[in-house]
Write an enzyme that holds these catalytic residues in place. Structure first.
Site, PDB file in Angstrom:
ATOM      1  N   LYS A  34      -1.114  12.126   5.163  1.00  7.84           N
ATOM      2  CA  LYS A  34      -0.464  11.745   6.422  1.00  7.84           C
ATOM      3  C   LYS A  34       0.946  12.347   6.480  1.00  7.84           C
ATOM      4  O   LYS A  34       1.473  12.779   5.455  1.00  7.84           O
ATOM      5  CB  LYS A  34      -0.431  10.223   6.544  1.00  7.84           C
ATOM      6  N   TYR A 236      34.195  17.218   6.619  1.00  9.17           N
ATOM      7  CA  TYR A 236      34.575  16.196   7.592  1.00  9.17           C
ATOM      8  C   TYR A 236      35.089  14.937   6.921  1.00  9.17           C
ATOM      9  O   TYR A 236      34.563  14.513   5.887  1.00  9.17           O
ATOM     10  CB  TYR A 236      33.367  15.807   8.455  1.00  9.17           C
TER      11      TYR A 236
HETATM   12  C1  LIG Z   1       0.127   5.844   2.600  1.00  6.05           C
HETATM   13  C2  LIG Z   1      -1.029   5.044   2.140  1.00  6.05           C
HETATM   14  C3  LIG Z   1      -1.566   5.199   0.856  1.00  6.05           C
HETATM   15  C4  LIG Z   1      -0.944   6.117  -0.189  1.00  6.05           C
HETATM   16  O1  LIG Z   1       0.171   5.512  -0.784  1.00  6.05           O
HETATM   17  P1  LIG Z   1       0.969   6.245  -1.979  1.00  6.05           P
HETATM   18  O2  LIG Z   1       1.941   5.225  -2.427  1.00  6.05           O
HETATM   19  O3  LIG Z   1       1.633   7.430  -1.360  1.00  6.05           O
HETATM   20  O4  LIG Z   1      -0.029   6.627  -2.989  1.00  6.05           O
HETATM   21  C5  LIG Z   1      -2.709   4.485   0.529  1.00  6.05           C
HETATM   22  N1  LIG Z   1      -3.279   3.646   1.411  1.00  6.05           N
HETATM   23  C6  LIG Z   1      -2.782   3.449   2.649  1.00  6.05           C
HETATM   24  C7  LIG Z   1      -3.452   2.486   3.572  1.00  6.05           C
HETATM   25  C8  LIG Z   1      -1.641   4.117   3.049  1.00  6.05           C
HETATM   26  O5  LIG Z   1      -1.141   3.917   4.270  1.00  6.05           O
END
Ligand SMILES: *Cc1c(COP(=O)(O)O)cnc(C)c1O
Length: 340
Positions: A34, A236
């Site tokens: 994702k 800055y």
């Molecule tokens: C993002 C996500 C994962 C993966 O989590 P990590 O900590 O990056 O391994 C697994 N299950 C769901 C439902 C998620 O949203």
């Protein structure tokens, strides 16, 4: 010369996936890509992960799933973990996506679904695992604190296992990276690993302790070297004022590139020297205090060669996930090089 260069090492992706498969066997590894593969590039990472034996690619949205399907063809299974609206079901069906069912309501027709039980995440999920219908291909839940709270994780696991026992033939998947690495009894039939695949430690320490290595490298260069006299400042707000004669390098990367403004104090490599980022990080440039005068053009490693996103996350008081998602590459910023 390009301002900075992001390198994505697909050999590291493949090695990390194989390593995770070894660790969790006989469970299978599903890889979470994702948010454009946590900023690493979902299509490149997804393709490498499948080549290394990942069985399913997981995304957050139907749009992300569709993009993967278009790029990778019909074969890989793609699961949408996040909420979807009825208007997206047609695309999900046409793109052969699997959906997580997260809220009560009708099961979409002609789409394989995974029933997600809310066992304590308190975000999305069903309050019970409703009687499976023919297209239920998975049972799942998600942990709220698997990197930190063992007792709560166990409670969530127990609640899930009790509910899932009514449907013994349906594959169960509950573990994220932290759970997959830390709690063997959460591995069940499959684990959903994101952060570990990118070679980032879900516990925020050192991925090498799990035999994983970082996928992302980020390099820039010294664009200018100047010496500050006592009382002179850089950047800055005059947030860094030299107390003594100080060599300062300007590096042409800033918060618009994803090197966040709260990374003052982070350490980067100038050549082979670990140096502090000093003063306020600007939109397009930052200052680094040199331990020794160097020539313009000297390489600066922002991430890589032992400099990790986990270390930067401690400085920025966030998690490496957020930093990785923020690294900006493209025509106008860092160039992105994918190494097969
Ligand atoms: C993002 C996500 C994962 C993966 O989590 P990590 O900590 O990056 O391994 C697994 N299950 C769901 C439902 C998620 O949203």
């Amino acid at each position: 010369m390009v301002r900075s260069r992001v390198t994505i090492d697909l050999t590291a992706v493949r090695d990390n996936v194989r390593r995770l498969r070894e660790i969790v066997a006989p469970a299978s590894v599903w890889v979470v890509v994702k948010a454009d593969g946590y900023g690493h590039g979902a299509i490149d990472v997804g393709r490498a992960a499948i080549a290394a034996g990942a069985e399913v690619l997981c995304v957050a949205t139907v749009g992300e799933g569709q993009a993967l399907r278009d790029a990778l063809g019909r074969d890989p299974r793609v699961l949408v973990l996040g909420p979807t609206c009825p208007a997206e079901q047609r695309v999900a069906r046409e793109s052969l996506l699997e959906l997580a069912l997260l809220a009560d309501g009708p099961v979409p027709e002609g789409i394989a679904v995974h029933l997600k039980l809310d066992t304590g995440m308190g975000r999305w999920g069903l309050s019970e695992l409703i009687a499976p219908e023919r297209e239920v291909v998975g049972l799942m839940t998600h942990f709220a604190s698997s990197e930190a709270d063992e007792a709560f994780t166990r409670r969530q696991l127990d609640a899930f296992l009790a509910a899932a026992a009514a449907h013994p033939t349906i594959p169960r998947h509950v573990a994220n990276s932290a759970a997959a690495l830390g709690y063997p009894d959460t591995r069940l039939e499959a684990v959903r690993c994101g952060i570990a695949v990118y070679g980032i430690d879900p516990y925020g320490v050192d991925a090498a302790t799990h035999g994983l290595r970082p996928v992302l490298g980020w390099e820039s260069f010294v664009a200018r070297v100047a010496q500050l006299r006592p009382g002179e400042s850089t950047g800055y707000g005059r947030r860094f004022v030299a107390g003594e004669l100080t060599w300062i390098a300007q590096v042409p990367v800033g918060y618009a590139d994803g090197f966040r403004r709260d990374l003052t104090g982070a350490r980067v490599l100038v050549g082979d020297d670990l140096c502090d980022v000093v003063g306020a990080v600007s939109m397009d440039t930052m200052a680094v205090r040199l331990v020794a005068r160097c020539e313009p053009g000297t390489p600066v490693t922002l991430v890589g060669r032992g400099v990790t996103l986990e270390q930067h996350a401690v400085v920025a008081e966030t998690i490496a996930y957020e930093l990785a998602c923020g690294v900006r590459s493209g025509a106008t910023r860092a160039t992105r090089t994918v190494v097969e």
